[in-house]
Design a protein around this motif. Structure first.
Motif, PDB file in Angstrom:
ATOM      1  N   TRP A   2       0.816  -1.037  -0.086  1.00 42.18           N
ATOM      2  CA  TRP A   2      -0.050  -0.080   0.017  1.00 42.18           C
ATOM      3  C   TRP A   2       0.955   1.299   0.051  1.00 42.18           C
ATOM      4  O   TRP A   2       0.266   2.159  -0.572  1.00 42.18           O
ATOM      5  CB  TRP A   2      -0.932  -0.010   1.234  1.00 42.18           C
ATOM      6  CG  TRP A   2      -2.161  -0.874   1.102  1.00 42.18           C
ATOM      7  CD1 TRP A   2      -2.621  -1.939   1.611  1.00 42.18           C
ATOM      8  CD2 TRP A   2      -3.198  -0.475   0.028  1.00 42.18           C
ATOM      9  NE1 TRP A   2      -3.519  -2.431   1.105  1.00 42.18           N
ATOM     10  CE2 TRP A   2      -4.102  -1.592   0.115  1.00 42.18           C
ATOM     11  CE3 TRP A   2      -3.394   0.504  -0.715  1.00 42.18           C
ATOM     12  CZ2 TRP A   2      -5.413  -1.732  -0.400  1.00 42.18           C
ATOM     13  CZ3 TRP A   2      -4.580   0.601  -1.658  1.00 42.18           C
ATOM     14  CH2 TRP A   2      -5.523  -0.572  -1.439  1.00 42.18           C
ATOM     15  N   LYS A   3       2.186   1.225   0.773  1.00 42.05           N
ATOM     16  CA  LYS A   3       2.802   2.458   0.573  1.00 42.05           C
ATOM     17  C   LYS A   3       3.504   2.638  -0.718  1.00 42.05           C
ATOM     18  O   LYS A   3       3.441   3.865  -1.001  1.00 42.05           O
ATOM     19  CB  LYS A   3       4.010   1.975   1.577  1.00 42.05           C
ATOM     20  CG  LYS A   3       4.753   3.224   2.049  1.00 42.05           C
ATOM     21  CD  LYS A   3       5.998   2.929   3.138  1.00 42.05           C
ATOM     22  CE  LYS A   3       6.367   4.094   3.637  1.00 42.05           C
ATOM     23  NZ  LYS A   3       7.192   4.022   5.024  1.00 42.05           N
ATOM     24  N   ILE A   4       3.650   1.490  -1.377  1.00 42.71           N
ATOM     25  CA  ILE A   4       4.172   1.839  -2.872  1.00 42.71           C
ATOM     26  C   ILE A   4       3.165   2.390  -3.759  1.00 42.71           C
ATOM     27  O   ILE A   4       3.163   3.300  -4.568  1.00 42.71           O
ATOM     28  CB  ILE A   4       4.682   0.617  -3.540  1.00 42.71           C
ATOM     29  CG1 ILE A   4       6.309   0.186  -2.765  1.00 42.71           C
ATOM     30  CG2 ILE A   4       4.974   0.867  -4.852  1.00 42.71           C
ATOM     31  CD1 ILE A   4       6.546  -1.342  -2.963  1.00 42.71           C
ATOM     32  N   LYS A   6       0.543   4.358  -2.655  1.00 40.39           N
ATOM     33  CA  LYS A   6       0.469   5.652  -2.279  1.00 40.39           C
ATOM     34  C   LYS A   6       1.390   6.540  -2.702  1.00 40.39           C
ATOM     35  O   LYS A   6       1.149   7.713  -3.328  1.00 40.39           O
ATOM     36  CB  LYS A   6       0.483   5.513  -0.611  1.00 40.39           C
ATOM     37  CG  LYS A   6      -1.137   5.269   0.064  1.00 40.39           C
ATOM     38  CD  LYS A   6      -0.793   5.276   1.498  1.00 40.39           C
ATOM     39  CE  LYS A   6      -2.002   4.488   1.940  1.00 40.39           C
ATOM     40  NZ  LYS A   6      -2.048   4.696   3.475  1.00 40.39           N
ATOM     41  N   ILE A   7       2.593   6.415  -2.745  1.00 38.38           N
ATOM     42  CA  ILE A   7       3.752   6.937  -3.391  1.00 38.38           C
ATOM     43  C   ILE A   7       3.581   7.025  -4.815  1.00 38.38           C
ATOM     44  O   ILE A   7       3.729   8.243  -5.283  1.00 38.38           O
ATOM     45  CB  ILE A   7       5.274   6.477  -3.058  1.00 38.38           C
ATOM     46  CG1 ILE A   7       5.296   6.519  -1.422  1.00 38.38           C
ATOM     47  CG2 ILE A   7       6.296   7.342  -3.767  1.00 38.38           C
ATOM     48  CD1 ILE A   7       6.553   5.624  -1.115  1.00 38.38           C
ATOM     49  N   LEU A   8       3.339   6.280  -5.646  1.00 34.14           N
ATOM     50  CA  LEU A   8       2.840   6.192  -7.030  1.00 34.14           C
ATOM     51  C   LEU A   8       1.944   7.224  -7.307  1.00 34.14           C
ATOM     52  O   LEU A   8       2.038   7.916  -8.122  1.00 34.14           O
ATOM     53  CB  LEU A   8       2.734   4.881  -7.293  1.00 34.14           C
ATOM     54  CG  LEU A   8       2.871   4.829  -8.964  1.00 34.14           C
ATOM     55  CD1 LEU A   8       4.106   5.369  -9.424  1.00 34.14           C
ATOM     56  CD2 LEU A   8       2.304   3.311  -9.413  1.00 34.14           C
ATOM     57  N   PHE A  10       0.734   9.725  -5.233  1.00 37.19           N
ATOM     58  CA  PHE A  10       1.300  11.013  -5.159  1.00 37.19           C
ATOM     59  C   PHE A  10       2.108  11.531  -6.261  1.00 37.19           C
ATOM     60  O   PHE A  10       2.157  12.579  -6.598  1.00 37.19           O
ATOM     61  CB  PHE A  10       2.178  11.165  -3.752  1.00 37.19           C
ATOM     62  CG  PHE A  10       0.980  11.629  -2.604  1.00 37.19           C
ATOM     63  CD1 PHE A  10       0.855  12.908  -2.205  1.00 37.19           C
ATOM     64  CD2 PHE A  10       0.091  10.675  -2.165  1.00 37.19           C
ATOM     65  CE1 PHE A  10       0.006  13.325  -1.281  1.00 37.19           C
ATOM     66  CE2 PHE A  10      -0.712  11.040  -1.120  1.00 37.19           C
ATOM     67  CZ  PHE A  10      -0.747  12.237  -0.781  1.00 37.19           C
ATOM     68  N   VAL A  11       3.111  10.771  -6.934  1.00 42.28           N
ATOM     69  CA  VAL A  11       4.027  11.365  -7.835  1.00 42.28           C
ATOM     70  C   VAL A  11       3.186  11.519  -9.239  1.00 42.28           C
ATOM     71  O   VAL A  11       3.447  12.465  -9.877  1.00 42.28           O
ATOM     72  CB  VAL A  11       5.039  10.074  -8.184  1.00 42.28           C
ATOM     73  CG1 VAL A  11       5.654  10.259  -9.526  1.00 42.28           C
ATOM     74  CG2 VAL A  11       5.855  10.073  -7.161  1.00 42.28           C
ATOM     75  N   MET A  62      -5.278  14.821  -2.694  1.00 42.83           N
ATOM     76  CA  MET A  62      -3.913  14.883  -2.133  1.00 42.83           C
ATOM     77  C   MET A  62      -4.002  15.540  -0.781  1.00 42.83           C
ATOM     78  O   MET A  62      -3.711  15.191  -0.078  1.00 42.83           O
ATOM     79  CB  MET A  62      -2.743  15.383  -3.028  1.00 42.83           C
ATOM     80  CG  MET A  62      -2.332  14.491  -4.087  1.00 42.83           C
ATOM     81  SD  MET A  62      -1.435  15.155  -5.343  1.00 42.83           S
ATOM     82  CE  MET A  62       0.123  15.321  -4.521  1.00 42.83           C
ATOM     83  N   ARG A  69      -4.678  11.833   7.001  1.00 45.16           N
ATOM     84  CA  ARG A  69      -3.587  11.358   7.664  1.00 45.16           C
ATOM     85  C   ARG A  69      -3.069  12.110   9.090  1.00 45.16           C
ATOM     86  O   ARG A  69      -2.832  11.707  10.170  1.00 45.16           O
ATOM     87  CB  ARG A  69      -2.488  11.228   6.812  1.00 45.16           C
ATOM     88  CG  ARG A  69      -1.341  10.507   7.271  1.00 45.16           C
ATOM     89  CD  ARG A  69      -0.063  10.534   6.419  1.00 45.16           C
ATOM     90  NE  ARG A  69       1.124  10.110   6.953  1.00 45.16           N
ATOM     91  CZ  ARG A  69       2.371  10.012   6.376  1.00 45.16           C
ATOM     92  NH1 ARG A  69       2.494  10.503   5.072  1.00 45.16           N
ATOM     93  NH2 ARG A  69       3.384   9.540   6.923  1.00 45.16           N
TER      94      ARG A  69
END
Length: 78
Positions: A2-4, A6-8, A10-11, A62, A69
């Motif tokens: 899930w972290k990957i 989320k980062i993707l 946001f990118v 975002m 969060r």
């Protein structure tokens, strides 16, 4: 995993925001010939909606995610 994701997300969101900010400067808004064949054309409103709309949506999502969060982390620390 899930972290990957989320980062993707946001990118991709950052790309859409930068594209939305740059679009009005890339096209010549006073000359319809410069944006007539773009997606959303031939009108300026359609072109800006198609090219800037996803960036506005991404900025909203975002912001919502960051606020969510932040409120969750404050709730845990109390």
């Amino acid at each position: 995993m899930w972290k990957i994701i989320k980062i993707l997300g946001f990118v991709v969101g950052a790309y859409l925001i930068v594209r939305a900010v740059a679009e009005p400067f890339v096209i010549d808004m006073s000359d319809p010939a410069t944006y007539r064949n773009d997606w959303g054309g031939p009108g300026l409103a359609g072109v800006l909606a198609v090219h800037c709309g996803p960036g506005v949506v991404a900025a909203g999502l975002m912001t919502w995610a960051l606020m969510r969060r932040r409120s969750r982390s404050r709730g845990e620390s109390r």
